[in-house]
Scaffold this motif. Structure first.
Motif, PDB file in Angstrom:
ATOM      1  N   MET A 117       0.866  -1.178   0.000  1.00  0.00           N
ATOM      2  CA  MET A 117       0.000   0.000   0.000  1.00  0.00           C
ATOM      3  C   MET A 117       0.905   1.231   0.000  1.00  0.00           C
ATOM      4  O   MET A 117       1.703   1.408   0.932  1.00  0.00           O
ATOM      5  N   PRO A 118       0.808   2.079  -1.027  1.00  0.00           N
ATOM      6  CA  PRO A 118       1.748   3.194  -1.140  1.00  0.00           C
ATOM      7  C   PRO A 118       1.637   4.211  -0.013  1.00  0.00           C
ATOM      8  O   PRO A 118       2.570   4.966   0.232  1.00  0.00           O
ATOM      9  N   TRP A 119       0.480   4.236   0.666  1.00  0.00           N
ATOM     10  CA  TRP A 119       0.289   5.225   1.732  1.00  0.00           C
ATOM     11  C   TRP A 119       0.751   4.699   3.090  1.00  0.00           C
ATOM     12  O   TRP A 119       0.626   5.390   4.088  1.00  0.00           O
ATOM     13  N   ARG A 120       1.266   3.495   3.117  1.00  0.00           N
ATOM     14  CA  ARG A 120       1.767   2.933   4.377  1.00  0.00           C
ATOM     15  C   ARG A 120       3.281   2.797   4.310  1.00  0.00           C
ATOM     16  O   ARG A 120       3.821   2.439   3.260  1.00  0.00           O
ATOM     17  N   THR A 121       3.924   3.037   5.431  1.00  0.00           N
ATOM     18  CA  THR A 121       5.377   2.848   5.479  1.00  0.00           C
ATOM     19  C   THR A 121       5.662   1.342   5.451  1.00  0.00           C
ATOM     20  O   THR A 121       4.735   0.523   5.560  1.00  0.00           O
ATOM     21  N   ALA A 122       6.949   1.019   5.315  1.00  0.00           N
ATOM     22  CA  ALA A 122       7.323  -0.401   5.243  1.00  0.00           C
ATOM     23  C   ALA A 122       6.796  -1.161   6.451  1.00  0.00           C
ATOM     24  O   ALA A 122       6.183  -2.226   6.317  1.00  0.00           O
ATOM     25  N   ILE A 123       6.991  -0.596   7.634  1.00  0.00           N
ATOM     26  CA  ILE A 123       6.571  -1.307   8.856  1.00  0.00           C
ATOM     27  C   ILE A 123       5.042  -1.405   8.931  1.00  0.00           C
ATOM     28  O   ILE A 123       4.497  -2.428   9.369  1.00  0.00           O
ATOM     29  N   GLU A 124       4.366  -0.377   8.455  1.00  0.00           N
ATOM     30  CA  GLU A 124       2.893  -0.427   8.473  1.00  0.00           C
ATOM     31  C   GLU A 124       2.377  -1.453   7.474  1.00  0.00           C
ATOM     32  O   GLU A 124       1.360  -2.102   7.709  1.00  0.00           O
ATOM     33  N   ASN A 125       3.084  -1.593   6.359  1.00  0.00           N
ATOM     34  CA  ASN A 125       2.700  -2.622   5.390  1.00  0.00           C
ATOM     35  C   ASN A 125       2.888  -4.016   5.978  1.00  0.00           C
ATOM     36  O   ASN A 125       2.030  -4.882   5.817  1.00  0.00           O
ATOM     37  N   SER A 175      15.935  -3.106   8.519  1.00  0.00           N
ATOM     38  CA  SER A 175      15.749  -2.368   9.790  1.00  0.00           C
ATOM     39  C   SER A 175      15.756  -0.863   9.591  1.00  0.00           C
ATOM     40  O   SER A 175      14.947  -0.150  10.169  1.00  0.00           O
ATOM     41  N   GLY A 176      16.654  -0.392   8.751  1.00  0.00           N
ATOM     42  CA  GLY A 176      16.788   1.053   8.569  1.00  0.00           C
ATOM     43  C   GLY A 176      15.721   1.656   7.675  1.00  0.00           C
ATOM     44  O   GLY A 176      15.740   2.854   7.401  1.00  0.00           O
ATOM     45  N   HIS A 177      14.802   0.822   7.201  1.00  0.00           N
ATOM     46  CA  HIS A 177      13.809   1.321   6.240  1.00  0.00           C
ATOM     47  C   HIS A 177      12.380   1.200   6.756  1.00  0.00           C
ATOM     48  O   HIS A 177      11.440   1.318   5.974  1.00  0.00           O
ATOM     49  N   ALA A 178      12.249   0.989   8.052  1.00  0.00           N
ATOM     50  CA  ALA A 178      10.914   0.758   8.617  1.00  0.00           C
ATOM     51  C   ALA A 178       9.953   1.899   8.300  1.00  0.00           C
ATOM     52  O   ALA A 178       8.777   1.658   8.024  1.00  0.00           O
ATOM     53  N   ASN A 179      10.445   3.122   8.328  1.00  0.00           N
ATOM     54  CA  ASN A 179       9.549   4.261   8.132  1.00  0.00           C
ATOM     55  C   ASN A 179       9.592   4.829   6.720  1.00  0.00           C
ATOM     56  O   ASN A 179       9.086   5.928   6.472  1.00  0.00           O
ATOM     57  N   ASP A 180      10.187   4.084   5.809  1.00  0.00           N
ATOM     58  CA  ASP A 180      10.197   4.525   4.408  1.00  0.00           C
ATOM     59  C   ASP A 180       8.897   4.120   3.723  1.00  0.00           C
ATOM     60  O   ASP A 180       8.359   3.047   3.985  1.00  0.00           O
ATOM     61  N   TYR A 181       8.456   4.970   2.825  1.00  0.00           N
ATOM     62  CA  TYR A 181       7.290   4.607   2.012  1.00  0.00           C
ATOM     63  C   TYR A 181       7.766   3.746   0.841  1.00  0.00           C
ATOM     64  O   TYR A 181       8.932   3.830   0.432  1.00  0.00           O
ATOM     65  N   PRO A 182       6.872   2.933   0.271  1.00  0.00           N
ATOM     66  CA  PRO A 182       7.296   2.016  -0.799  1.00  0.00           C
ATOM     67  C   PRO A 182       8.029   2.692  -1.958  1.00  0.00           C
ATOM     68  O   PRO A 182       8.955   2.116  -2.522  1.00  0.00           O
ATOM     69  N   HIS A 183       7.623   3.916  -2.301  1.00  0.00           N
ATOM     70  CA  HIS A 183       8.269   4.568  -3.449  1.00  0.00           C
ATOM     71  C   HIS A 183       9.756   4.819  -3.209  1.00  0.00           C
ATOM     72  O   HIS A 183      10.523   5.012  -4.152  1.00  0.00           O
TER      73      HIS A 183
END
Lengths: 254, 269
Positions: free
Chosen positions: A98-106, A135-143
């Motif tokens: 889901m593009p509107w969710r960060t990696a961890i939220e996905n 680990s370092g990308h938990a709050n990154d968005y998919p894009h």
């Protein structure tokens, strides 16, 4: 057929799709019967358009059969839709994040829909991201992630809920060779660790042989054209013979 | 961070894009004021009042309690009308998206509605209803509802089948499906609809107030027309423009926050 308790059962299943604007229905699956035991890992091979993904959707309960019976853990996956909450994990061909969710939220999506408390689900999701090197990308968005990273997130999402059944629809086909190989190895380790019943759909013979001892080759419309189970002690020569046989079946010679 | 589309300096880029936009806006509006002021030197005063005179009237409006009440009344009517159209439009759009047969019946009615002029709704509302506020609310809803419905419907239909199937694979409840997938999918369309409809609503509310209200910006414009006060007419018009710009700004802020996940292409900076 496995001797372990039955997990997935197909009994003379057929599936047809009506065409927009009329015309004869498109038959994707014809009279397909097979069963998968608990904890078994089965690879399904077949050419593009042979109905592998339709079979996959039938198991996951996203579509219902036109004829025959599909049972997963003794339940109809389409009719008993909610019963399967938290029991099936899917890794799709593309990451489907889901593009509107960060990696961890996905990663936490399945846990959230399974009503796992927020703090607990984020902890589980974080541990899965760490496990898959993100680990370092938990709050990154998919894009902001590469294709390989996105697919890792999607793998983490499927495993995070500890599903009983894991369905994988050509999960590495969209990745480059290097990334695919790296993820393939991790993926096999995860499958072995979790012990989930797994259906692995692929069009790569080598990938199927590498992942699974039991192989089913589909022909169009989806039905089993060839099936074999390889023992761990199967020699390289016998494996090569199986590879050759599958190749012939896929090319229509076998 | 890897392979980001337009990642790198998005915050700085947004800042410069924003300041450039503001700079250009100020220049354009200042240019218009200068042209107006020059025109006021050559054209009769009652046609082109000077910019200082308009500014004085504007200050009077913002410092007079009664004028502020008129301004708030109009603002409230716009927001209430838009809110109503948004709720009813969304409530209509979702079942239309889920039921093609309902959509086949509803589409012609919405298209028919699109062809009805706002002034016709004013006349109909005056004949049908007694209360001024309900009349205006009805007019606002009827004129702006189709745009909300079409926007939400389009956004819903554009929803990714892949994401839909992925979400379904986790067996969500209907509410969870709405919360986790449908709402975030239609949100950009809804925000666009709000921005587009805001301009329409501000025009419609003035017409409605002009004909049937005893207060508000439209009513005040009518007063200025009756005393032939051009400075007052322009000042009240500016009040409405300022309101629209403020609300547009608020929507843009919400959009920036809610849609922050979107990648920014460097060419757009």
């Amino acid at each position: 057929m496995s001797n372990t308790p039955l997990e997935i059962l197909f009994e003379r299943v057929s599936k047809s799709f009506s065409r927009p604007g009329g015309g004869p229905a498109f038959e994707a699956v014809r009279d397909l019967s097979f069963s998968v035991g608990r904890g078994e890992l089965v690879a399904i091979l077949g050419k593009t358009g042979c109905g592998k993904s339709t079979t996959f959707n039938l198991i996951s309960g996203l579509i219902r059969p036109s004829a025959g019976r599909v049972a997963v853990q003794g339940h109809d996956p389409y009719a008993d839709f909610a019963w399967f909450r938290g029991k099936i994990g899917i890794v799709f061909q593309n990451d489907r994040l889901m593009p509107w969710r960060t990696a961890i939220e996905n990663v936490a999506l399945g846990l959230e829909l399974n009503k796992v408390p927020p703090a607990q689900r984020l902890e589980i999701a974080a541990s899965w991201l760490a496990r898959l090197g993100l680990s370092g990308h938990a709050n990154d968005y998919p894009h902001a992630l590469s294709g390989g990273m996105r697919q890792r997130v999607s793998v983490a999402r499927a495993f995070a809920g500890k599903p009983d059944i894991l369905l994988c629809d050509e999960p590495f086909s969209a990745l480059d060779e290097h990334t695919g190989n790296a993820l393939r190895q991790e993926f096999r380790n995860l499958l072995q660790e979790t012990g989930a019943t797994s259906i692995f759909i692929t069009h790569s013979i080598d990938e199927a042989l590498w992942f699974s001892a039991r192989l089913m080759v589909f022909e169009r419309p989806a039905r089993i054209a060839y099936e074999t189970t390889l023992a761990p002690e199967t020699s390289e020569a016998d494996r090569a013979a199986v590879r050759d046989r599958i190749r012939k079946v896929l090319s229509g010679e076998g | 961070m890897a392979l980001a589309d337009g990642e790198g300096a998005p915050a700085a880029g947004r800042f410069f894009a924003f300041t450039r936009f503001r700079y250009e806006s100020v220049v354009a509006l200042a240019g218009l004021a200068v042209v107006w002021q020059i025109a006021s030197l050559f054209v009769p005063h009652f046609l082109f009042p000077s910019v200082p005179e308009i500014a004085t009237r504007l200050v009077e409006i913002f410092t007079s309690w009664n004028s502020l009440l008129d301004m708030l009344a109009t603002s409230g009517r716009i927001l209430a009308g838009l809110g109503g159209a948004f709720v009813f439009g969304t409530l209509l759009a979702i079942p239309m998206a889920r039921s093609p047969s309902l959509a086949r019946y509803a589409y012609p009615l919405l298209n028919f509605n699109q062809g009805i002029p706002a002034l016709s709704w004013v006349v109909i509302a005056i004949i049908w209803f007694r209360g001024i506020e309900f009349r205006i609310f009805f007019i606002m809803v009827m004129t702006t509802l189709p745009a909300f419905t079409f926007q939400v419907l389009d956004a819903y239909r554009a929803m990714s089948k892949d994401l839909f199937e992925m979400t379904l694979s986790f067996r969500p409840t209907r509410f969870d499906l709405l919360r986790t997938l449908i709402w975030p999918t239609v949100l950009p369309g809804m925000l666009t609809a709000w921005k587009v409809n805001l301009g329409n609503a501000s025009r419609v509310v003035v017409v409605a107030e002009l004909v049937g209200a005893t207060g508000g910006v439209g009513y005040e414009l009518l007063q200025q027309q009756q005393v032939f006060d051009m400075a007052g007419a322009i000042a009240w018009t500016l009040v409405l423009v300022i309101f629209v710009l403020v609300v547009q700004g608020v929507i843009t802020l919400i959009e920036t926050r809610a849609l922050r996940y979107r990648a920014i292409a460097e060419h757009a900076l």
